[in-house]
Design a protein around this motif. Sequence first.
Motif, mmCIF file in Angstrom:
data_model
loop_
_atom_site.group_PDB
_atom_site.id
_atom_site.type_symbol
_atom_site.label_atom_id
_atom_site.label_comp_id
_atom_site.label_asym_id
_atom_site.label_seq_id
_atom_site.Cartn_x
_atom_site.Cartn_y
_atom_site.Cartn_z
ATOM 1 N N UNK A 67 42.846 42.039 33.963
ATOM 2 C CA UNK A 67 42.560 43.473 33.964
ATOM 3 C C UNK A 67 42.169 43.959 35.356
ATOM 4 N N UNK A 68 41.363 43.192 36.066
ATOM 5 C CA UNK A 68 40.980 43.576 37.440
ATOM 6 C C UNK A 68 42.209 43.696 38.334
ATOM 7 N N UNK A 69 43.088 42.721 38.224
ATOM 8 C CA UNK A 69 44.302 42.711 39.030
ATOM 9 C C UNK A 69 45.159 43.942 38.734
ATOM 10 N N UNK A 70 45.351 44.237 37.463
ATOM 11 C CA UNK A 70 46.141 45.400 37.064
ATOM 12 C C UNK A 70 45.486 46.677 37.584
ATOM 13 N N UNK A 71 44.164 46.789 37.420
ATOM 14 C CA UNK A 71 43.442 47.990 37.851
ATOM 15 C C UNK A 71 43.568 48.223 39.347
ATOM 16 N N UNK A 72 43.639 47.160 40.106
ATOM 17 C CA UNK A 72 43.681 47.322 41.564
ATOM 18 C C UNK A 72 45.096 47.461 42.118
ATOM 19 N N UNK A 73 46.113 47.190 41.316
ATOM 20 C CA UNK A 73 47.474 47.208 41.855
ATOM 21 C C UNK A 73 48.403 48.226 41.210
ATOM 22 N N UNK A 74 47.963 48.894 40.150
ATOM 23 C CA UNK A 74 48.851 49.831 39.457
ATOM 24 C C UNK A 74 48.200 51.194 39.293
ATOM 25 N N UNK A 75 49.047 52.190 39.137
ATOM 26 C CA UNK A 75 48.586 53.545 38.867
ATOM 27 C C UNK A 75 49.088 53.977 37.492
ATOM 28 N N UNK A 76 48.472 55.033 36.989
ATOM 29 C CA UNK A 76 48.903 55.657 35.751
ATOM 30 C C UNK A 76 48.879 54.685 34.565
ATOM 31 N N UNK A 77 47.723 54.019 34.397
ATOM 32 C CA UNK A 77 47.582 53.070 33.296
ATOM 33 C C UNK A 77 46.270 53.295 32.546
ATOM 34 N N UNK A 78 46.275 52.773 31.322
ATOM 35 C CA UNK A 78 45.079 52.764 30.487
ATOM 36 C C UNK A 78 44.704 51.309 30.277
ATOM 37 N N UNK A 79 43.499 50.941 30.668
ATOM 38 C CA UNK A 79 42.964 49.616 30.368
ATOM 39 C C UNK A 79 42.074 49.773 29.150
#
Length: 175
Positions: A67-79
């Motif tokens: 989740x940290x990786x996704x949050x720091x590398x992608x835009x326009x997402x819902x975690x």
Amino acid sequence: MLLTISGLPGSGTTTVSRLLSEKHGMEMISAGEVFRSLAKEYGMNLAEFGALAESDDSIDQMIDERQREIASTRDNIILEGRLAGHMAEKALKVWLKASADVRVKRIVSREGGSFEDKLKETIEREASEAVRYRTIYGIDINDLSVYGLVIDSAIWDQFQITDIISCAIDNCSYF
């Protein structure tokens, strides 16, 4: 925009996240679904897998690091996940809350079983998670101070909650 949706089991996080994903064309990443699929892979129910995760920090760390990786590398997402608000630095962070009775009734409706059994399972699961989160990350799951928006899902239905969060998305320039 990065949006996090967190809450205890049965609070409506997955339902609301899916509705927001559809409404705003955002990709949804669900920690709970990852956890449930891992439990199935291990041939365990959620309580058993939670007990294993208590003795093996790598399970939570694997999910949370992703989740940290996704949050720091992608835009326009819902975690979506219990710790999602703690895994993202700059995000609109939402916590959905409801009483244990309300949440367990939803869990029974979704999964079947008796209210008493699901209440016991839910209490055990939440206690297990609270221990793991405090031990691994020093996080008190009951401390809601990291969330910019806390919504009682016993008062509002999933569509009203989606509208409330959508209003925040549409009017928030910080994120």
